[in-house]
Design a protein around this motif. Structure first.
Motif, mmCIF file in Angstrom:
data_model
loop_
_atom_site.group_PDB
_atom_site.id
_atom_site.type_symbol
_atom_site.label_atom_id
_atom_site.label_comp_id
_atom_site.label_asym_id
_atom_site.label_seq_id
_atom_site.Cartn_x
_atom_site.Cartn_y
_atom_site.Cartn_z
ATOM 1 N N LEU A 1 0.817 -1.202 0.000
ATOM 2 C CA LEU A 1 0.000 0.000 0.000
ATOM 3 C C LEU A 1 0.850 1.251 0.000
ATOM 4 O O LEU A 1 2.009 1.236 0.447
ATOM 5 N N SER B 1 0.067 6.664 3.167
ATOM 6 C CA SER B 1 -1.021 6.954 4.113
ATOM 7 C C SER B 1 -1.812 5.712 4.493
ATOM 8 O O SER B 1 -2.019 5.448 5.686
ATOM 9 N N PRO B 2 -2.295 4.918 3.538
ATOM 10 C CA PRO B 2 -3.010 3.701 3.956
ATOM 11 C C PRO B 2 -2.117 2.718 4.705
ATOM 12 O O PRO B 2 -2.588 2.001 5.582
ATOM 13 N N PHE C 1 -8.122 7.158 5.855
ATOM 14 C CA PHE C 1 -7.745 5.760 5.699
ATOM 15 C C PHE C 1 -7.892 4.973 6.993
ATOM 16 O O PHE C 1 -8.198 3.777 6.963
ATOM 17 N N GLN C 2 -7.680 5.610 8.137
ATOM 18 C CA GLN C 2 -7.907 4.914 9.401
ATOM 19 C C GLN C 2 -9.367 4.487 9.537
ATOM 20 O O GLN C 2 -9.667 3.373 9.963
ATOM 21 N N VAL D 1 -10.073 1.688 6.893
ATOM 22 C CA VAL D 1 -9.492 0.385 7.237
ATOM 23 C C VAL D 1 -10.390 -0.374 8.185
ATOM 24 O O VAL D 1 -10.664 -1.571 8.007
ATOM 25 N N ALA E 1 -14.695 6.671 4.883
ATOM 26 C CA ALA E 1 -13.369 7.275 4.733
ATOM 27 C C ALA E 1 -13.476 8.729 4.293
ATOM 28 O O ALA E 1 -12.782 9.608 4.823
#
Length: 951
Positions: free
Chosen positions: A497, A500-501, A858-859, A862, A932
């Motif tokens: 990835l 950031s991700p 992204f947090q 995820v 997201a």
């Protein structure tokens, strides 16, 4: 004891101060716990208020009277009744003989010294501002004190003269009339003045008018009889006042005269079961809720409550964990000043206690207020007035304790974790090296395997749904227990990835204490949604396959079922004028006796017609026997299975407008029904009957129609197994090809053939084909015009199969999406609060401001992706198991029916398993993406630089 009290007192004070200092986190947890408490407390208050007491029920049915007496309907024959008069079978067994006719003499059943008040009801077509409305007419002298409580006056007064009526509020609303308007009935010349409006507390949506005894129903009945129209039925009950009350012995005495009684004294003080003759009968069966069903219902409620608490704990637990970490310096100071582990645990647990107690108070108070405010709205929606505002403190206290318990449970794991940290680690802010728990994932794996095996057993070898549901629930709980390990597996995808991700995934894996519960909460919500959605989609596909259209799509029929056909021309023209009609096919029916007879009600001078099935075409499984025994018993199981699929035993009739399924019409019917058969059109033009059911046609190519003038003699002959009396007309016929869909018609008789056979025909209605689907406005205009005719009309516009589960699937998707976004948002907020130092470090080393926003998005994404993927996999299992169980059960019933020789079984049951890919796509793609983007938009891109900590 004293030390324990003081330590907990100090812990509660510290927790209260921390909750007030960190208002955002506290409000978040409080809202999560308080919202379910609000809903449960409001539901409890609503159910308790809507549940009428015996006294309140009696006030609405008896008023101030002591009893209400009614004819049991067995011609005065003795009956046995239950204390509430809901069940009242005759004493004598009438299985092999007709029931006694006539009415019971209620006057003979009256106790001495009784005061009697008649309460009569009937129906009539009343003229309104829009046309005619089928309305209940009630004759009850409301000035009598015995009626107090049955009706609630809203405006004006009750009638005092013969030309006055009061009307229910709902009738005034739908009729367009008001207090002071004139009211008339179809067939009656006289008018009445509406002097008041009232409501029936038990039925707010009732369309009813009230008049004085003998002022409305009797004149209306005479007018209808004089006009040759069928008289409306009238039923009468009697309100009774007896000095000393109507006792159970009086009730049993009235039962011997064929009268049932609802007694206030008996309802308030029911007799023992040994004193009720009905309960002593060998043929009596109590259809009440069994103990097993009650236990299952309690288990279901307990499961729902338990899962709701688990969901809240999974979402609230990380908030307490982050709170404990943010307060770790304070907790370290407690340890440095002599506090041991139990004091640390007490402080964190006190946080759950404080917020749980606050949530209990807030949720309960808001539930009471919400119920009180929404009570009128709920009453209007349900159509019934509630009883007294029933607040039960013990039940509300139990609901509040549930909130406190939930808060404590959510804080247990963070409390234990915080107490295990050393004083040095707490004061320096170091987290130390923590090893992942390997026992919990192993327990979860065992639970998943065991639950899947139980669900598989239940779906393949058992007919019990509870086994499938229990195994699926166990497997889901096992998946929740495995979530931390599964989150770790997701972390291995980070190497492929971008920055950031990859940072977001690494942060989620490193901080499983807050990530795993949020993922588990999403998993639980999505699993339940996918399970229900899969089951609903499969059930929807089954219903679609089983749907039998009445007409081709967009076609219309309008059939008049009363009035002898005199209003049919007006109905035919109204439909053609208001709908986009392309082709119209008028149909008549064969009439026997008076042409004014209704289609189904019969009456004096009214007969019927029926199609005679040739002996060679009779199904052996249905053929009558001289001794009245079941004809299927003389065949073996294999023979019955074979005969059940024989063409003679296959039912060719579905929905029908006439007693025989025959209608009189021309070839236009074939075009509207979509039957493309030139031979059928030619047969109708040649004066032949077109039949769609093979057993009707005899060996000479004709069908026989019996005209029955005396229906009572015909029924008696049929019961005795004798030939039914009546003139038989044989008409030449054409058999349509096998499999032709005639939408319930057995055949079409050409008008010329009916006339040549000397049969009388009466207009019935018409079929219509439309150029486009009629709009709602067109339907409303048509309904208004048809209502003016005042006759019973069977109108149908074929819209095709309309799924009842589409709104369910949409609601489930939205619900799961909200839970997913909420859980992911909570996890993201906690991650930002927990990783503030890391974000400031990024800013210090020169990371652009957008990294903070991108990382936040992204947090959130995820967590949403992990929960949705795991939940989708876990949710399909129970749905497939339940559908397999249903398939086995329905196949079992089908095979048993074939073994018994039942015809009309059709093909084997179709129980498909359909995965709702659109719902899964929305959950797998749209929901994480939306979560997201939302998190990225609401996150500030710039944060303050960290100040150097004092040493």
């Amino acid at each position: 004891m004293n030390n324990w009290f003081h330590s907990w007192r100090a812990a509660v004070r510290i927790a209260r101060r921390d909750a007030w200092r960190f208002k955002g986190r506290s409000f978040l947890v409080l809202a999560m716990i308080a919202l379910p408490i609000l809903g449960v407390s409001a539901a409890d208050l609503t159910m308790r208020s809507a549940e009428l007491s015996t006294e309140e029920n009696l006030a609405r049915t008896l008023g101030a009277a002591d009893a209400r007496m009614s004819d049991a309907g067995y011609g005065g024959a003795a009956v046995h009744q239950s204390p509430d008069a809901e069940t009242s079978p005759p004493v004598e067994n009438y299985d092999n003989k007709p029931f006694p006719q006539g009415k019971a003499d209620i006057a003979k059943a009256l106790p001495k010294g009784a005061t009697v008040l008649e309460d009569s009801t009937g129906y009539g077509k009343l003229r309104t501002a829009h046309g005619l409305l089928h309305t209940e007419i009630r004759e009850l002298r409301t000035s009598d004190p015995m009626t107090h409580g049955i009706m609630a006056l809203l405006e004006g007064r009750f009638p005092q003269k013969a030309d006055e009526v009061a009307a229910s509020a709902h009738f005034l609303e739908v009729s367009g009339l008001r207090v002071g308007s004139s009211l008339a009935a179809r067939g009656l010349d006289r008018e009445y003045r509406i002097v008041g409006a009232y409501e029936l507390p038990n039925d707010l949506k009732a369309d009813q008018v009230n008049a004085l005894p003998g002022a409305f129903l009797e004149p209306l009945g005479k007018a209808l009889t004089a006009a040759g129209m069928p008289e409306q039925d009238k039923s009468t009950t009697y309100l009774i006042h007896v000095p000393g009350g109507f006792t159970w012995n009086m009730v049993k005495d009235a039962n011997t005269k064929g009268v049932t009684v609802v007694s206030r004294a008996v309802m308030l003080n029911p007799p023992a079961k040994s004193e009720v003759p009905l309960y002593q009968r060998a043929d009596y069966t109590d259809y009440g809720l069994s103990e097993g069903a009650e236990a299952a219902a309690l288990a279901a409620v307990g499961t729902v409550v338990g899962l709701a608490m688990l969901e809240i704990c999974l979402l609230a637990g990380p908030a307490f964990a982050v709170g404990a970490r943010r307060s770790r310096r304070q907790l370290g100071l407690v340890g440095a000043n002599g506090g041991d582990r139990r004091h640390i645990r007490a402080i964190v647990l006190a946080g759950g206690l404080v917020i749980g107690a606050a949530a209990a108070v807030v949720g309960t108070v808001l539930g009471i207020v919400l119920t009180f405010v929404l009570r009128p709205v709920l009453e209007d929606y349900i159509g019934q007035r509630f009883g007294s505002f029933d607040v039960r403190p013990l039940e509300l206290l139990g609901i509040g304790l549930l909130a406190v318990l939930t808060g404590l449970l959510a804080a247990i794991v963070p409390a234990v974790t915080a107490s295990r940290q050393t004083v040095l680690a707490s004061l320096t802010g170091r987290r130390g090296v923590r090893r992942s728990n390997r026992v919990l994932p192993m327990i979860g794996l065992v639970a998943v395997v065991l639950g899947a095996a139980i669900a598989l057993y239940g779906s393949v070898f058992s007919d019990q749904f509870i086994i499938v549901a229990g195994g699926s629930a166990l497997a889901e709980l096992g998946a929740v227990a495995m979530t931390p390990a599964l989150v770790g597996l997701f972390g291995r995808a980070g190497r492929w990835l971008p920055l950031s991700p990859r940072l977001a995934l690494r942060d989620a894996v490193r901080n499983r204490g807050r990530t795993a519960p949020a993922v588990a909460a999403v998993l639980a919500a999505v699993a339940g949604t996918v399970a229900v959605a899969t089951y609903a989609a499969s059930d929807d596909a089954q219903a679609r396959a089983a749907y039998e259209a009445r007409l081709p799509h967009g076609a219309v029929y309008a059939m008049v079922t009363e009035g002898g056909g005199r209003d049919v021309p007006a109905v035919r023209d109204a439909v053609q004028k208001n709908l986009p009609v392309e082709l119209r096919a008028d149909v008549d029916r064969i009439a026997v006796g008076k042409p004014t007879c209704d289609l189904y009600s019969g009456g004096e001078g009214c007969g019927r017609h029926e199609v005679v099935i040739p002996k060679a075409n009779e199904c052996p499984l249905w053929a009558s026997t001289p001794d009245g025994s079941d004809p299927a018993e003389k065949f073996s199981k294999a023979e019955r299975r074979k005969l059940a699929k024989d063409w003679r035993c296959r039912d060719g009739q579905g929905m029908s407008f006439t007693e025989s399924g025959l209608v009189v019409g021309d070839a236009k019917i074939l075009k509207i029904l979509g039957i493309e058969d030139p031979a059928a059109e030619k047969a109708l033009a040649d004066g032949k009957v077109v039949t769609f059911w093979r057993p009707l046609l005899d060996k000479d190519g004709k069908i026989s129609i019996r005209l029955v003038t005396d229906t009572e003699k015909a029924d008696a002959a049929a019961s005795a197994g004798k030939e039914i009396p009546g003139e038989v007309k044989a008409l030449p016929a054409y058999q349509a090809p096998e499999g032709t869909n005639a939408y319930g018609l057995s055949g079409i008789v050409p008008p010329a053939a009916a006339k040549a056979a000397g049969m009388t025909t009466v207009p019935l209605g018409a079929y219509y084909s439309t150029g486009r689907m009629p709009t709602t406005e067109q339907r409303q205009k048509l309904d208004d015009e048809l209502a003016r005719t005042g006759v019973g009309i069977d109108l149908h516009v074929e819209e095709g199969f309309v799924s009842e589960n589409s709104i369910v699937l949409l609601t489930l998707t939205v619900f799961a999406g909200l839970i997913t976004i909420g859980a992911a948002g909570i996890a993201t907020g906690l991650a930002q609060a927990d990783a503030e130092a890391d974000l400031k470090t990024l800013a210090a080393v020169g990371a652009p401001p957008r990294v903070r926003r991108t990382l936040s998005g992204f947090q959130c994404g995820v967590v949403a992706v992990m929960g949705v993927v795991l939940g989708s996999a876990a949710g399909v299992l129970p749905a497939i198991g339940l559908r397999l169980t249903e398939r086995r059960e329905q196949m079992k019933w089908y095979q048993e029916a074939l073994d018994q020789g039942y015809g009309m079984m059709g093909d084997a049951p179709h129980v498909p398993i359909i995965v709702p890919w659109s719902t899964l796509a929305a959950l797998l793609i749209a929901v994480p993406l939306g979560a997201a983007l939302l998190a990225a938009l609401v996150t500030r891109s710039r944060g303050a630089l960290a100040r150097r900590a004092a040493t």
